[in-house]
Scaffold this active site. Structure first.
Site, mmCIF file in Angstrom:
data_model
loop_
_atom_site.group_PDB
_atom_site.id
_atom_site.type_symbol
_atom_site.label_atom_id
_atom_site.label_comp_id
_atom_site.label_asym_id
_atom_site.label_seq_id
_atom_site.Cartn_x
_atom_site.Cartn_y
_atom_site.Cartn_z
ATOM 1 N N PHE A 63 -8.449 1.893 -0.204
ATOM 2 C CA PHE A 63 -9.290 0.770 -0.620
ATOM 3 C C PHE A 63 -8.606 -0.004 -1.739
ATOM 4 O O PHE A 63 -9.247 -0.524 -2.642
ATOM 5 C CB PHE A 63 -10.665 1.298 -1.056
ATOM 6 C CG PHE A 63 -11.352 2.103 0.020
ATOM 7 C CD1 PHE A 63 -11.221 3.492 0.068
ATOM 8 C CD2 PHE A 63 -12.083 1.477 1.029
ATOM 9 C CE1 PHE A 63 -11.826 4.236 1.075
ATOM 10 C CE2 PHE A 63 -12.695 2.208 2.041
ATOM 11 C CZ PHE A 63 -12.564 3.604 2.066
ATOM 12 N N ASP A 68 11.273 3.646 5.554
ATOM 13 C CA ASP A 68 11.011 2.272 6.007
ATOM 14 C C ASP A 68 12.294 1.738 6.641
ATOM 15 O O ASP A 68 13.382 1.947 6.111
ATOM 16 C CB ASP A 68 10.609 1.406 4.797
ATOM 17 C CG ASP A 68 9.991 0.081 5.220
ATOM 18 O OD1 ASP A 68 8.823 -0.169 4.897
ATOM 19 O OD2 ASP A 68 10.689 -0.692 5.920
ATOM 20 N N VAL A 87 0.846 -1.211 0.000
ATOM 21 C CA VAL A 87 0.000 0.000 0.000
ATOM 22 C C VAL A 87 0.871 1.247 0.000
ATOM 23 O O VAL A 87 0.683 2.164 -0.803
ATOM 24 C CB VAL A 87 -0.941 -0.001 1.232
ATOM 25 C CG1 VAL A 87 -1.607 1.356 1.406
ATOM 26 C CG2 VAL A 87 -1.979 -1.104 1.105
ATOM 27 N N CYS A 97 -6.239 -8.988 3.846
ATOM 28 C CA CYS A 97 -7.149 -7.947 4.342
ATOM 29 C C CYS A 97 -8.470 -8.465 4.884
ATOM 30 O O CYS A 97 -8.794 -8.240 6.051
ATOM 31 C CB CYS A 97 -7.384 -6.936 3.228
ATOM 32 S SG CYS A 97 -5.877 -6.107 2.758
ATOM 33 N N GLU A 107 -5.122 -5.853 -3.953
ATOM 34 C CA GLU A 107 -3.887 -6.444 -4.476
ATOM 35 C C GLU A 107 -4.116 -6.807 -5.931
ATOM 36 O O GLU A 107 -5.196 -7.233 -6.317
ATOM 37 C CB GLU A 107 -3.523 -7.693 -3.681
ATOM 38 C CG GLU A 107 -2.826 -7.330 -2.384
ATOM 39 C CD GLU A 107 -2.034 -8.499 -1.820
ATOM 40 O OE1 GLU A 107 -2.116 -8.690 -0.606
ATOM 41 O OE2 GLU A 107 -1.367 -9.208 -2.585
ATOM 42 N N GLY A 137 -9.848 -14.961 0.865
ATOM 43 C CA GLY A 137 -8.619 -14.996 1.674
ATOM 44 C C GLY A 137 -7.899 -13.676 1.522
ATOM 45 O O GLY A 137 -8.546 -12.639 1.362
ATOM 46 N N THR A 152 -4.925 0.730 8.017
ATOM 47 C CA THR A 152 -6.249 0.269 8.459
ATOM 48 C C THR A 152 -6.223 0.099 9.973
ATOM 49 O O THR A 152 -5.535 -0.784 10.490
ATOM 50 C CB THR A 152 -6.579 -1.073 7.780
ATOM 51 O OG1 THR A 152 -6.579 -0.874 6.362
ATOM 52 C CG2 THR A 152 -7.936 -1.588 8.215
ATOM 53 N N LEU A 197 -19.860 -11.298 -6.588
ATOM 54 C CA LEU A 197 -20.882 -12.352 -6.568
ATOM 55 C C LEU A 197 -20.363 -13.596 -7.270
ATOM 56 O O LEU A 197 -21.125 -14.393 -7.794
ATOM 57 C CB LEU A 197 -22.172 -11.861 -7.242
ATOM 58 C CG LEU A 197 -22.989 -10.827 -6.458
ATOM 59 C CD1 LEU A 197 -24.222 -10.408 -7.276
ATOM 60 C CD2 LEU A 197 -23.438 -11.378 -5.096
ATOM 61 N N LYS A 200 -13.724 1.961 6.546
ATOM 62 C CA LYS A 200 -12.802 0.980 5.945
ATOM 63 C C LYS A 200 -13.224 -0.438 6.314
ATOM 64 O O LYS A 200 -13.340 -1.316 5.460
ATOM 65 C CB LYS A 200 -11.379 1.253 6.425
ATOM 66 C CG LYS A 200 -10.388 0.165 6.112
ATOM 67 C CD LYS A 200 -10.120 0.030 4.627
ATOM 68 C CE LYS A 200 -9.140 -1.108 4.375
ATOM 69 N NZ LYS A 200 -8.800 -1.274 2.958
HETATM 70 C C1 UDX Z 1 -9.746 -6.177 -0.584
HETATM 71 C C2 UDX Z 1 -10.675 -5.038 -0.963
HETATM 72 O O1 UDX Z 1 -11.231 -5.285 -2.266
HETATM 73 C C3 UDX Z 1 -9.887 -3.717 -1.013
HETATM 74 O O2 UDX Z 1 -10.771 -2.646 -1.301
HETATM 75 C C4 UDX Z 1 -9.221 -3.500 0.352
HETATM 76 O O3 UDX Z 1 -8.464 -2.301 0.360
HETATM 77 C C5 UDX Z 1 -8.321 -4.671 0.671
HETATM 78 O O4 UDX Z 1 -9.062 -5.896 0.668
HETATM 79 P P1 UDX Z 1 -7.959 -7.711 -1.777
HETATM 80 O O5 UDX Z 1 -7.902 -8.406 -0.462
HETATM 81 O O6 UDX Z 1 -6.699 -7.351 -2.466
HETATM 82 O O7 UDX Z 1 -8.792 -6.300 -1.606
HETATM 83 O O8 UDX Z 1 -8.754 -8.651 -2.766
HETATM 84 P P2 UDX Z 1 -10.224 -8.716 -3.388
HETATM 85 O O9 UDX Z 1 -10.083 -8.537 -4.833
HETATM 86 O O10 UDX Z 1 -11.156 -7.840 -2.650
HETATM 87 O O11 UDX Z 1 -10.617 -10.249 -3.083
HETATM 88 C C6 UDX Z 1 -10.668 -10.623 -1.726
HETATM 89 C C7 UDX Z 1 -10.973 -12.109 -1.691
HETATM 90 O O12 UDX Z 1 -12.341 -12.354 -2.097
HETATM 91 C C8 UDX Z 1 -10.094 -12.956 -2.615
HETATM 92 O O13 UDX Z 1 -9.715 -14.154 -1.940
HETATM 93 C C9 UDX Z 1 -11.017 -13.298 -3.778
HETATM 94 O O14 UDX Z 1 -10.705 -14.567 -4.349
HETATM 95 C C10 UDX Z 1 -12.373 -13.368 -3.085
HETATM 96 N N1 UDX Z 1 -13.499 -13.082 -3.968
HETATM 97 C C11 UDX Z 1 -13.629 -11.826 -4.487
HETATM 98 C C12 UDX Z 1 -14.425 -14.080 -4.238
HETATM 99 O O15 UDX Z 1 -14.287 -15.211 -3.771
HETATM 100 N N2 UDX Z 1 -15.485 -13.783 -5.026
HETATM 101 C C13 UDX Z 1 -15.665 -12.546 -5.578
HETATM 102 O O16 UDX Z 1 -16.637 -12.344 -6.290
HETATM 103 C C14 UDX Z 1 -14.702 -11.535 -5.306
#
Ligand code: UDX
Length: 448
Positions: free
Chosen positions: A161, A34, A15, A274, A164, A271, A127, A264, A217
């Site tokens: 927000f 850092d 981030v 976050c 990754e 996983g 966060t 959806l 958040k």
């Molecule tokens: C998330 C939030 O999207 C982001 O806004 C916040 O700042 C950090 O956490 P991230 O953890 O990088 O981001 O991944 P994201 O794309 O949100 O997916 C999170 C998890 O949900 C992943 O394991 C993904 O596989 C799962 N997922 C996502 C699903 O299983 N189904 C979906 O439809 C969307």
């Protein structure tokens, strides 16, 4: 385009580095601070320590343009107008967040405020649970500097927000900006910074209290995770209904503009570094505040049991997994990242190993990271074809594009038993069933 603004960014994790590089790319003068010397070395050698699209390219550009530099010398912060705290807030045992790095950053900033050439605005982007800016960061800043927040320096909460795999894009094009503070001057200053960065059209800028910004958040991530657990719950219902398919249900409800199609995609669960951390932190915080958030606990529980679906399907197909070979396609917690933190592949693989299966896995980006998790308890394939060779079942765990392109005949030709478990709904069931593959998929009802 030069900018008058000078920015410090404390914490060069995914981030912090994406945030710093995007500020620098806009012409602001940015110092990344850092203490991690190996991370600093990589950055100084113009190599991003993380697998993030465009990060490496932008990092090279801003170092070349001399709008960004990285150091462990926090006294450089004295020249900055803004000091962003972007350090990690990992989970403690009981789910609360560990604020050690946030306090360290606040101490370093506080310690440099006395030498500051002008009134600095401290911005908490990490966060943190509600009340942290007011009750933890502010006291440390005041104690270290002997100065008063809101008078001698400013303090804002400004959650990010970033996702990754698209952190640079999300940092460049946020869909909203949330600013929390007690004093209007600090809000005005941070708003002016963002309006300069996102010129000519800044996204909506919400100005509120520290606590509201901090809670937004957590509420945001909890809602997204809830959407995923919700569709996984519907998927589990659909699996009992002949001819039902959760993908059609998701499409149908996603057309309701009050719901929307995103988050959806039913699968083996969520996983990453976050969602698990943030939902556990929100639950622990809420309970300590006096309210048991059963809905959010249910979101976490549904997700925990969802990962078991892979084993459930494999046992249904094979009866026993003793001495069977399971092929796992996908290890990272989601595509376009090598991050294995809280990846669903971990409980999935452990459940298969516990039943006596041998496991071979492949992932386009996360093999080396996976070795740190599984060691030599599993095999690692060089590609997806080698992975499924002579396997008794194959589980799709992460929806990488290259897996989507695999044809049914590839599985038929290479596997010992053509049993495919589509844990991320990337295939058309009919195509696989038509050629005689024993096909299982999250949210797919029996065809009888
Ligand atoms: C998330 C939030 O999207 C982001 O806004 C916040 O700042 C950090 O956490 P991230 O953890 O990088 O981001 O991944 P994201 O794309 O949100 O997916 C999170 C998890 O949900 C992943 O394991 C993904 O596989 C799962 N997922 C996502 C699903 O299983 N189904 C979906 O439809 C969307």
């Amino acid at each position: 385009m030069g900018s008058k603004y000078r920015i410090s960014v404390f914490g060069l994790g995914p981030v912090g580095l994406a945030t710093a590089v995007c500020f620098a790319k806009k012409g602001l003068s940015v110092v990344g601070i850092d203490p991690d010397k190996s991370r600093l070395e990589e950055i100084r050698e113009r190599r991003a320590p993380y697998f993030e699209p465009n990060l490496d390219e932008y990092l090279k550009e801003v170092i070349k343009n001399e709008t960004f530099m990285a150091t462990d010398d926090y006294s450089t912060n004295a020249q900055s107008d803004f000091a962003f705290i972007t350090v990690g807030t990992p989970s403690n045992e009981e789910g609360t967040i560990n604020l050690a790095s946030v306090k360290d950053a606040a101490r370093m900033i506080g310690g440099s405020l006395n030498a500051a050439e002008n009134s600095q605005l401290v911005v908490v982007k990490s966060t943190v649970t509600p009340g942290t800016a007011r009750n933890t960061v502010k006291p440390v800043l005041e104690a270290e500097s002997g100065k008063t927040a809101g008078i001698d320096f400013g303090l804002c909460s400004n959650p990010e927000f970033l996702r990754e795999g698209s952190a640079v894009y999300d940092a460049q094009f946020p869909d909203r900006i949330v600013i929390g503070s007690d004093d209007t001057e600090s809000i005005r200053k941070l708003e002016a910074l963002y309006r300069e960065i996102h010129t000519p059209t800044a996204p909506p800028i919400l100005k509120t209290t520290h606590e509201n910004a901090e809670l937004i958040k957590y509420a945001n991530n909890a809602f997204l995770a809830m959407k995923v657990s919700y569709i996984n719950c519907i998927a589990n219902i659909a699996e009992h209904i002949p001819y039902a398919d959760v993908r059609a249900i998701a499409q149908g409800i996603g057309l309701d503009n009050r719901i929307g199609p995103q988050f959806l995609n039913a699968g083996l669960g969520w996983g990453g570094s976050c969602f698990p951390k943030d939902l556990n932190a929100l639950i622990a915080y809420s309970k300590r505040a006096g309210y048991v958030p059963e809905l959010i606990e249910a979101v976490v529980e549904i997700n925990r049991t969802q990962a078991r679906k892979a084993l459930e399907f494999a046992l249904d197909a094979l009866g026993s997994l003793e001495k069977r070979k399971a092929a796992i396609l996908g290890l990272a917690f989601k595509p376009y990242t090598n991050d294995m933190r809280e990846a669903v592949s971990i409980p999935v693989i452990n459940s298969l190993l516990a039943k006596g299966a041998s496991v071979t896995a492949y992932d386009p980006a996360a093999i080396e990271d996976a070795r740190k998790v599984f060691g030599n308890t599993i095999g690692y394939a060089k590609n997806s074809f080698e992975c499924i060779e002579q396997a008794d079942c194959c589980v799709i765990v992460t929806e990488w594009d290259e897996f989507k392109r695999m044809q049914p005949k590839t599985f038929l030709e290479r596997m010992r038993q053509p049993i495919v478990i589509d844990g991320r709904r990337i295939y058309d069931a009919a195509e696989f069933l038509h050629v005689g593959i024993k096909f299982y998929a999250i949210g797919l009802g029996p065809a009888k």
